[in-house]
Design an enzyme around this catalytic site. Structure first.
Site, short mmCIF file in Angstrom:
data_model
loop_
_atom_site.label_atom_id
_atom_site.label_comp_id
_atom_site.label_asym_id
_atom_site.label_seq_id
_atom_site.Cartn_x
_atom_site.Cartn_y
_atom_site.Cartn_z
N GLY A 209 0.83 -1.20 0.00
CA GLY A 209 0.00 0.00 0.00
C GLY A 209 0.86 1.25 0.00
N THR A 210 0.33 2.32 -0.59
CA THR A 210 1.05 3.58 -0.66
C THR A 210 0.11 4.64 -1.20
OG1 THR A 210 3.09 4.61 -1.45
CG2 THR A 210 1.87 3.31 -3.03
N THR A 211 0.55 5.87 -1.21
CA THR A 211 -0.18 6.94 -1.91
C THR A 211 0.82 7.86 -2.59
OG1 THR A 211 -1.91 6.91 -0.21
CG2 THR A 211 -1.92 8.75 -1.76
#
Length: 291
Positions: free
Chosen positions: A85-87
């Site tokens: 996960g990341t943004t």
């Protein structure tokens, strides 16, 4: 991930062997090296390569091998969960390109790191972002940095943003369905002005004015859709990028750490800020929000 790295190093090994095989020593020039010495040097390189050993699965079908041990196969209890996960986000505006990212790396529900650098500084006029597998993005964008430098040396000018993204898209497409996990943006400034492209591990390559990639991207898009405009000032654009990443880290458990913002200008990129999400939580008044 280990499979993709093994295949990658095996390919690099074979490529180096082919380059050495096609090597033709030149006659000695002033200050040069004797052909005999060149030959000994080449033999030494081949010996070093021969000693490299990389673990590879005993299979001719990497795709099928991966499916055997992932969620796609329900007949075995052995499962490999590719959880990440990341943004990250990027958008063009009249003053250039804004890139903003978080810094959290996760392995499922485990927070592996809070200090990952998710912006790869390819050269002074090109930036790449990381989303997906950290090893895959880091390796291939550093490889891209080498190819861009070689292009500049051969042609006497910088590679365009479109060409750089195409080079990356072509190479990851050749590894399609072999376990790579990448969702990256390539941004920069060339003769045509600011450029922004999205490239993923399937070989998809898209050009647009605005992208957000990662598990927190739906939350980032909500902020961007409300505040984005081509005519934003530099300060407003930087603030929009920072705020979008922060709100994504607030709602997405797989994003967090530090919000880093870069600004790509005609003179090259600059790193504007790197702010921990804690102070931003109070700056944006989220603690006063009634759930």
């Amino acid at each position: 991930l280990s499979l993709s790295l093994s295949l990658r190093f095996s390919t690099a090994k074979e490529t180096t062997k082919m380059a050495l095989a096609s090597y033709q020593p030149r006659a000695q020039s002033a200050g040069g090296v004797l052909p005999r010495e060149r030959s000994r040097h080449t033999d030494s390189c081949e010996e070093n390569i021969a000693r490299l050993e990389f673990p590879l699965p005993v299979t001719r079908d990497p795709v099928g091998f991966l499916r055997t041990y992932t969620d796609a196969n329900t007949s075995t209890d052995v499962k490999i969960h590719f959880a990440h996960g990341t943004t990250t986000l990027g958008f063009k505006f009249k003053g250039g390109v804004i890139i903003a990212v978080d810094s959290r790396a996760t392995a499922g529900s485990y927070i592996a790191s809070q200090t990952v650098k998710k912006v790869i500084e390819i050269n002074p006029y090109l930036l790449g972002t990381m989303a997906g597998g950290a090893a895959d993005c880091s390796f291939w964008e550093r490889w891209l940095a080498k190819e861009c430098r070689l292009y500049e040396l051969r042609n006497g000018e910088r590679i365009s943003v479109a060409a750089a993204s195409k080079v990356l898209g072509n190479v990851v497409y050749s590894y399609r369905r072999m376990g790579l996990s990448m969702g990256t943006m390539i941004c920069g400034w060339d003769k045509k002005g600011p450029g922004l492209f999205y490239v993923d591990s399937d070989g998809t390559r898209l050009a647009n004015n605005l992208f957000s990639v990662g598990s927190g991207s739906p939350y980032a898009y909500g902020v961007l859709d409300q505040g984005y405009s081509w005519d934003l000032s530099d300060d407003d654009a930087i603030e929009l990028g920072r705020r979008a990443i922060f709100h994504a880290t607030h709602r997405d458990a797989y994003s967090g750490g530090t919000v880093s913002v870069y600004h790509m200008k005609q003179t090259g990129w600059i790193k504007v800020s790197a702010t921990e999400v804690g102070p931003l939580f109070y700056e944006y008044g989220v603690h006063n929000t009634t759930e």
